[in-house]
Design an enzyme around this catalytic site. Structure first.
Site, PDB file in Angstrom:
ATOM      1  N   GLU A  92       0.742  -1.309   0.109  1.00 23.76           N
ATOM      2  CA  GLU A  92      -0.147  -0.180   0.155  1.00 23.76           C
ATOM      3  C   GLU A  92       0.775   1.216  -0.211  1.00 23.76           C
ATOM      4  O   GLU A  92       0.399   2.470  -0.437  1.00 23.76           O
ATOM      5  CB  GLU A  92      -1.050  -0.147   1.015  1.00 23.76           C
ATOM      6  CG  GLU A  92      -1.958  -0.971   1.146  1.00 23.76           C
ATOM      7  CD  GLU A  92      -1.661  -2.446   1.520  1.00 23.76           C
ATOM      8  OE1 GLU A  92      -0.626  -2.497   1.918  1.00 23.76           O
ATOM      9  OE2 GLU A  92      -2.591  -3.229   1.919  1.00 23.76           O
ATOM     10  N   PHE A 140     -11.655  -7.541  13.776  1.00 21.86           N
ATOM     11  CA  PHE A 140     -10.305  -8.017  12.971  1.00 21.86           C
ATOM     12  C   PHE A 140     -10.037  -6.891  12.000  1.00 21.86           C
ATOM     13  O   PHE A 140     -11.042  -6.440  11.456  1.00 21.86           O
ATOM     14  CB  PHE A 140     -10.469  -9.101  12.277  1.00 21.86           C
ATOM     15  CG  PHE A 140      -9.570  -9.655  11.405  1.00 21.86           C
ATOM     16  CD1 PHE A 140      -8.288  -9.897  11.976  1.00 21.86           C
ATOM     17  CD2 PHE A 140      -9.850  -9.688   9.876  1.00 21.86           C
ATOM     18  CE1 PHE A 140      -7.299 -10.578  10.946  1.00 21.86           C
ATOM     19  CE2 PHE A 140      -8.904 -10.132   9.017  1.00 21.86           C
ATOM     20  CZ  PHE A 140      -7.315 -10.447   9.855  1.00 21.86           C
ATOM     21  N   GLN A 141      -8.583  -6.461  11.805  1.00 24.38           N
ATOM     22  CA  GLN A 141      -8.089  -5.348  10.876  1.00 24.38           C
ATOM     23  C   GLN A 141      -9.061  -4.006  11.168  1.00 24.38           C
ATOM     24  O   GLN A 141      -9.196  -3.274  10.021  1.00 24.38           O
ATOM     25  CB  GLN A 141      -8.479  -6.025   9.327  1.00 24.38           C
ATOM     26  CG  GLN A 141      -7.420  -6.980   9.080  1.00 24.38           C
ATOM     27  CD  GLN A 141      -7.273  -7.247   7.635  1.00 24.38           C
ATOM     28  OE1 GLN A 141      -8.076  -6.993   6.873  1.00 24.38           O
ATOM     29  NE2 GLN A 141      -5.956  -7.622   7.236  1.00 24.38           N
ATOM     30  N   LYS A 178     -17.737  -1.315   5.578  1.00 28.59           N
ATOM     31  CA  LYS A 178     -18.239  -2.501   4.658  1.00 28.59           C
ATOM     32  C   LYS A 178     -19.693  -2.433   4.382  1.00 28.59           C
ATOM     33  O   LYS A 178     -20.055  -2.638   3.191  1.00 28.59           O
ATOM     34  CB  LYS A 178     -17.585  -3.732   5.036  1.00 28.59           C
ATOM     35  CG  LYS A 178     -17.713  -4.834   3.966  1.00 28.59           C
ATOM     36  CD  LYS A 178     -16.811  -6.246   4.492  1.00 28.59           C
ATOM     37  CE  LYS A 178     -17.035  -7.249   3.317  1.00 28.59           C
ATOM     38  NZ  LYS A 178     -16.110  -8.535   3.917  1.00 28.59           N
ATOM     39  N   MET A 180      24.018   9.305   2.619  1.00 30.98           N
ATOM     40  CA  MET A 180      23.748  10.672   3.331  1.00 30.98           C
ATOM     41  C   MET A 180      24.202  10.391   4.790  1.00 30.98           C
ATOM     42  O   MET A 180      24.714  11.502   5.435  1.00 30.98           O
ATOM     43  CB  MET A 180      22.468  11.276   2.743  1.00 30.98           C
ATOM     44  CG  MET A 180      22.432  12.680   3.339  1.00 30.98           C
ATOM     45  SD  MET A 180      23.445  13.650   2.645  1.00 30.98           S
ATOM     46  CE  MET A 180      22.709  14.222   1.156  1.00 30.98           C
TER      47      MET A 180
END
Lengths: 581, 77
Positions: free
Chosen positions: A79, A141-142, A191, A493
């Site tokens: 993602e 969940f999630q 959802k 760097m």
């Protein structure tokens, strides 16, 4: 179109009739659509034809609606890659981009990309799935409170808890992302809202916040300041490109004859052929640019925000200068440096009004002399490849229409110093928050946004490993991005700073056990080669540029090469160091 | 240290208070007193007293950019 699909399910509408009567249109507008179908409908109404995303449990209804849609979805492999591809797409195409992820980790993985877009003022609409409203707040969940997490990384975020609000919220999201000082907007959709049905309505009439109108009295003061200046400098920021004011800025620079300097995100706004364009200023700015700003008696800041990497020690930045500050965002005025005249509004309108003839021949001559006197020397002894020289060579063979993305680190600074950029939308680099891992996915998005452009990403061996999985995206869609990997087997760097400021105590910067990048590219069926000698550069660049598909060119350099000049922390910009003592 | 009071008119949205607090903290202002009142189903009034070394405009201008903030007035008393 989804709208038509929905109608076909319920009525015998003849699609081939060609002309739809008002009654049929009215009928269509009264069809029940699911929330997921509404999402697709609004995206199409907003002119979205490509989106970036990654599916998962809580966003499955939207992916189901996508299955019937004409919108092209690009599956990245993480993602964060999704978000950066969207950033690249938005920046290269100067349009709002859309990215999608599921709830929980999918959404949190977007956050770095959203923060990057917020800090660099890039218009995105991020759509996240969320657990059903009945499960929200129960640690299901999630489930992650993405609104709370995204709040500091977005211009605005919405959570839709009623399907009847969804269409309006999405339309507002696009309006907010693309207006004023642009930025990312997140829309979190549970959802059950994606599955619920509602009526599609006519497009909502939104009350857009008007662009502020500058004060004519302040404009008069600013014009007086300009006419009285003998050593003015034009300080150009990313706001010029975001405002679409490149032509106005170039006309202003040409008419006034003001020497100009640029921030990292402003590169490409000033005509690089202009003999009084002195390059990037700041910590790794060009010497002539920094010295001109330190010497000037007037600084005209255009779409720039006096960032700490630009100013060095703020109290000693442009110490003799009065300041005219032009910006669309009033919150940038007096934030870090007080302005003698602040003009708030649209740069496209303000710059032509501010245009004034100036007689600054001696100052111009001084600045152009400094530019020549302090120009880089690309002669480097020995057979090793010198990164500044190779990037100069790359720039010389790159067409003006090409898009260059970078990652973050030494290679990024070398690219800003030694490459030429003809437009802001042709140079995409993570400016404000400096996100390693930006380059490859941003290049993917840029190539999808402008399929006919040559897209090159200059990266480092630290940065590319941050989103290396996006090689799979290159392979899947055969996106012909050219990857120039400047490899010093170090976090270069950080190593440079440890050398200079931490007594050469090299802590956790050794990447000499990196994978074999040529073998890695081969695993993704991407053509590649590694070069180690100066004599190989020309042929390697020719081969890469003539290759039709994606290509990875690994360029091995000495680990001890540093980026010069460097303004040390809390030091004035004229006190730059130019080489190791 | 500068003491100021902000009178903020905002849309009654679930995220608005949290966002106001987040921006206030991030911009370096500490809150001494806070009162939030629902004026109608759609409107909130927030009266917030803050301290900072920074000018109050550095906060008020950032808050005014928030989508759900409608108006801000400043009292330095």
């Amino acid at each position: 179109m989804l709208e038509l699909n929905a109608v076909q399910n319920n009525t015998a509408l003849d699609q081939d009739s060609g002309s739809q009567t008002d009654e049929v249109k009215e009928l269509m507008n009264k069809q029940q659509l699911t929330g997921a179908q509404i999402v697709m409908q609004v995206l199409q109404q907003q002119g979205v034809d490509s989106i970036f995303g990654y599916p998962g449990g809580a966003i499955m209804p939207i992916y189901d609606a996508l299955y019937d849609s004409d919108i092209k979805h690009y599956l990245c492999r993480h993602e964060q890659g999704v978000a950066f591809a969207a950033v690249g797409y938005a920046r290269a195409g100067r349009k709002t981009a859309v990215c999608m992820a599921t709830s929980g980790p999918g959404a949190t993985n977007l956050i770095t990309g959203l923060a990057d877009a917020y800090a660099d003022s890039i218009p995105l609409v991020a759509i996240t799935g969320q657990v059903p409203t009945t499960a929200m707040g129960t640690d299901s969940f999630q489930e992650v409170d993405i609104i709370s997490l995204a709040m500091a990384a977005t211009k605005h975020c919405f959570q839709v808890t009623c399907v009847d609000d969804l269409q309006s919220v999405l339309e507002q999201a696009f309006a907010i992302a693309g207006s004023g000082r642009q930025g990312p907007v997140l829309v979190d959709i549970p959802k059950d809202i994606q599955l619920a049905s509602t009526l599609l309505t006519a497009k909502t009439e939104l009350a857009i916040t008007p662009i502020p109108q500058f004060s004519q009295a302040t404009m008069a003061i600013a014009k007086t300041l300009i006419s009285e200046a003998s050593k003015p400098v034009l300080y150009v920021g990313g706001g010029v490109g975001m405002a679409g004011a490149v032509e106005e800025l170039r006309a202003f620079a040409q008419t006034t004859g003001m020497p100009s300097v640029s921030t990292l995100k402003g590169l490409g706004a000033v005509d690089p052929e202009c003999d009084c364009f002195l390059g990037m200023l700041g910590m790794h700015g060009l010497k002539a640019a920094n010295l001109a700003v330190q010497e000037c008696d007037l600084l005209v800041a255009v779409g720039a925000r006096f960032d700490d990497r630009v100013t060095g020690k703020l109290a000693e930045f442009a110490p003799h200068a009065k300041v005219i500050h032009l910006d669309i965002d009033v919150a940038e005025i007096n934030k870090r440096r007080c302005a003698d005249a602040a003009l708030i509004g649209d740069l496209k309108t303000m710059l032509p009004e501010l245009m004034t003839d100036l007689k600054i021949v001696a100052w111009r001559k001084h600045c152009t002399s400094m530019k020549l006197d302090y120009a880089y020397d690309y002669n480097y002894p020995g057979e090793d490849i010198y990164a500044p020289a190779v990037l100069k060579a790359l720039s010389d063979v790159t067409p003006k229409t090409a898009i260059l993305t970078t990652d973050v680190g030494q290679h990024q600074m070398w690219a800003t110093q030694h490459m030429v950029f003809s437009r802001p939308e042709n140079f995409l680099s993570s400016g404000a928050i400096g996100t390693m891992g930006f380059g490859l996915p941003a290049a993917i998005g840029a190539q999808i946004s402008r399929p006919d452009a040559l897209v090159i990403t200059v990266t480092g061996d630290g940065s590319i490993m941050m989103n290396i999985q996006e090689l799979a995206t290159l392979k899947r869609y055969q996106i012909p991005v050219k990857i120039v990997l400047i490899d010093n087997s170090r976090l270069g760097m950080v190593r440079q700073w440890q050398e200079l400021f931490f007594s050469e105590r090299y802590s956790e910067i050794d990447l000499s056990d990196n994978p074999d990048f040529v073998a890695l590219a081969a695993a993704f069926e991407i053509k590649s080669q590694r070069i180690t000698k100066k004599s190989e550069v020309e042929a390697a660049l020719t081969e890469m540029m003539s290759h039709q598909g994606p290509y990875l060119l690994q360029i091995s350099i000495d680990e001890y090469h540093n980026v010069w000049p460097l303004v040390p922390p809390d030091t004035a910009n004229h006190e730059m160091i130019e080489a190791s003592s | 240290m500068n003491h100021s009071t902000l009178i903020i008119k905002a849309n009654n949205q679930p995220t608005v208070m949290e966002r106001l607090m987040q921006v206030t903290r991030y911009r370096g202002f500490s809150i001494n007193k806070l009162n939030m009142q629902k004026l109608s189903d759609k409107d909130l009034e927030i009266i917030m007293s803050v301290d900072s070394r920074n000018p109050i405009e550095n906060l008020s201008r950032q808050l005014l950019k928030l989508v759900d903030v409608v108006d801000i007035s400043i009292s330095n008393s």
